[in-house]
Scaffold this motif. Structure first.
Motif, PDB file in Angstrom:
ATOM      1  N   GLN A   1       0.860  -1.170   0.000  1.00  0.00           N
ATOM      2  CA  GLN A   1       0.000   0.000   0.000  1.00  0.00           C
ATOM      3  C   GLN A   1       0.909   1.235   0.000  1.00  0.00           C
ATOM      4  OE1 GLN A   1      -2.632   0.247   3.382  1.00  0.00           O
ATOM      5  NE2 GLN A   1      -4.127   1.509   2.288  1.00  0.00           N
TER       6      GLN A   1
ATOM      7  N   VAL B   1      -1.477   6.716  -3.428  1.00  0.00           N
ATOM      8  CA  VAL B   1      -2.517   7.584  -2.870  1.00  0.00           C
ATOM      9  C   VAL B   1      -1.821   8.815  -2.287  1.00  0.00           C
ATOM     10  CG1 VAL B   1      -4.327   7.814  -1.138  1.00  0.00           C
ATOM     11  CG2 VAL B   1      -4.010   5.630  -2.332  1.00  0.00           C
TER      12      VAL B   1
ATOM     13  N   SER C   1      -7.719   9.517   9.695  1.00  0.00           N
ATOM     14  CA  SER C   1      -8.137   9.156   8.338  1.00  0.00           C
ATOM     15  C   SER C   1      -7.143   8.190   7.707  1.00  0.00           C
ATOM     16  CB  SER C   1      -8.258  10.422   7.481  1.00  0.00           C
ATOM     17  OG  SER C   1      -8.587  10.104   6.149  1.00  0.00           O
TER      18      SER C   1
ATOM     19  N   GLN D   1      -7.444   4.665   9.246  1.00  0.00           N
ATOM     20  CA  GLN D   1      -8.638   3.933   8.819  1.00  0.00           C
ATOM     21  C   GLN D   1      -8.477   3.315   7.429  1.00  0.00           C
ATOM     22  OE1 GLN D   1     -11.764   6.833   9.171  1.00  0.00           O
ATOM     23  NE2 GLN D   1     -11.730   6.812  11.425  1.00  0.00           N
ATOM     24  N   THR D   2      -7.561   3.852   6.641  1.00  0.00           N
ATOM     25  CA  THR D   2      -7.376   3.329   5.281  1.00  0.00           C
ATOM     26  C   THR D   2      -6.283   2.267   5.193  1.00  0.00           C
ATOM     27  OG1 THR D   2      -5.751   5.028   4.676  1.00  0.00           O
ATOM     28  CG2 THR D   2      -8.078   5.551   4.313  1.00  0.00           C
TER      29      THR D   2
ATOM     30  N   GLN E   1      -4.029  -1.010   5.271  1.00  0.00           N
ATOM     31  CA  GLN E   1      -4.164  -2.448   5.065  1.00  0.00           C
ATOM     32  C   GLN E   1      -2.839  -3.080   5.499  1.00  0.00           C
ATOM     33  OE1 GLN E   1      -5.554  -3.281   1.016  1.00  0.00           O
ATOM     34  NE2 GLN E   1      -6.352  -1.192   0.903  1.00  0.00           N
TER      35      GLN E   1
END
Length: 291
Positions: A194, A214, A231, A234-235, A237
């Motif tokens: 990620q 991102v 934030s 929470q995203t 992985q």
């Protein structure tokens, strides 16, 4: 003045070596173009790049004396893609302007024109409101087009240096090929991870190589605030071993908190200074371990 003295003065004046011809001056709006001009032109050119160290050239505002340096240059290298907005409002000699991305305009990446104000460097707050992503040189294919544009412009104006120019162009091509190979390997290795970026400056890398980046709007020396941290958390992985690309190393507090979230930090400068393209990846192999 006595006749002998006058004669002696004239002889002395004639004995002085003739002044060298003025150096061909090439002005560049950013560090990558300054490097390209220097690498291609060698001793035959004087590169004009008055942006102070540590200042973001995309948002730098030149002083009158800086503008004069550009106006007096024999070539003025533009990056295109909406970079260096000051060039749109300052009178520059059109015949000397070279838009180095003109031949690859269709390959530029459009961006959301929503204005986002932030800061990095001594210039303070500034806004990203360009029409295109402008770190074009991070895509080796576009960088090759920019090298070719500069080489063509120099060849037209300095025909005597074309043989040496061809050789230096090939050397830059080899450098960009090396960059391409290293980036291909690096992004292939992290493709399943990620990937975040502290700023939206890596769009061309994101398109050219595997993976999905991102982008955030974080500063390396300023805590983004609890809302941003939550934030991000929470995203996450965790099974994808997240990492974040930074233009500059974040401060110790940010670094520590990223580590607690399991996020690895990788500094990948988009060439803020005029230096070889190969320095883009000099530290990647030591920064990312076990990927």
């Amino acid at each position: 003045m006595k006749p002998f003295t006058t004669l002696a003065f004239l002889i002395a004046a004639c004995a002085c070596p003739a002044q060298a011809e003025p150096t061909f001056k090439v002005a560049a709006v950013n560090a990558p173009l300054a490097y390209i001009a220097s690498a291609l032109g060698g001793d035959a050119v004087e590169v004009v790049y008055p942006v102070p160290p540590g200042v973001d050239p995309a948002y730098w505002q030149p002083e009158p004396e800086d503008i004069l340096k550009f106006q007096q240059a024999d070539l003025i290298l533009l990056n295109g893609a909406g970079y260096a907005g000051w060039t749109n409002v300052v009178p520059l000699p059109r015949a000397r302007l070279v838009d180095t991305t003109a031949s690859v305009r269709e390959h530029l990446i459009p961006v959301d024109t929503q204005t986002v104000t932030h800061k990095h460097g001594p210039e303070g707050d500034h806004a990203h409101n360009a029409t295109y992503a402008f770190t074009t040189w991070l895509d080796p294919e576009i960088a090759r087009a920019q090298v070719a544009a500069v080489a063509d412009a120099m060849a037209q104006r300095l025909p005597d240096m074309v043989p040496g120019l061809d050789e230096r162009s090939r050397e830059l091509e080899m450098e960009l090929t090396a960059v391409d190979a290293v980036f291909s390997q690096f992004f292939s290795d992290i493709a399943e991870r990620q990937i975040f970026a502290s700023h939206p400056v890596y769009q061309y890398l994101d398109r050219a190589y595997p993976g999905d980046i991102v982008s955030l709007h974080w500063e390396p020396d300023e805590d983004p605030g609890e809302t941003e941290w939550q934030s991000l958390a929470q995203t996450l992985q965790p099974d994808r071993k997240p990492l974040m690309l930074w233009e500059d190393a974040p401060n110790a507090e940010i670094q520590t908190r990223l580590q607690t979230l399991g996020i690895e930090t990788v500094v990948l400068s988009p060439m803020a200074n005029a230096r070889p393209f190969t320095t883009l990846f000099d530290d990647l192999s030591t920064q990312v371990a076990g990927r």
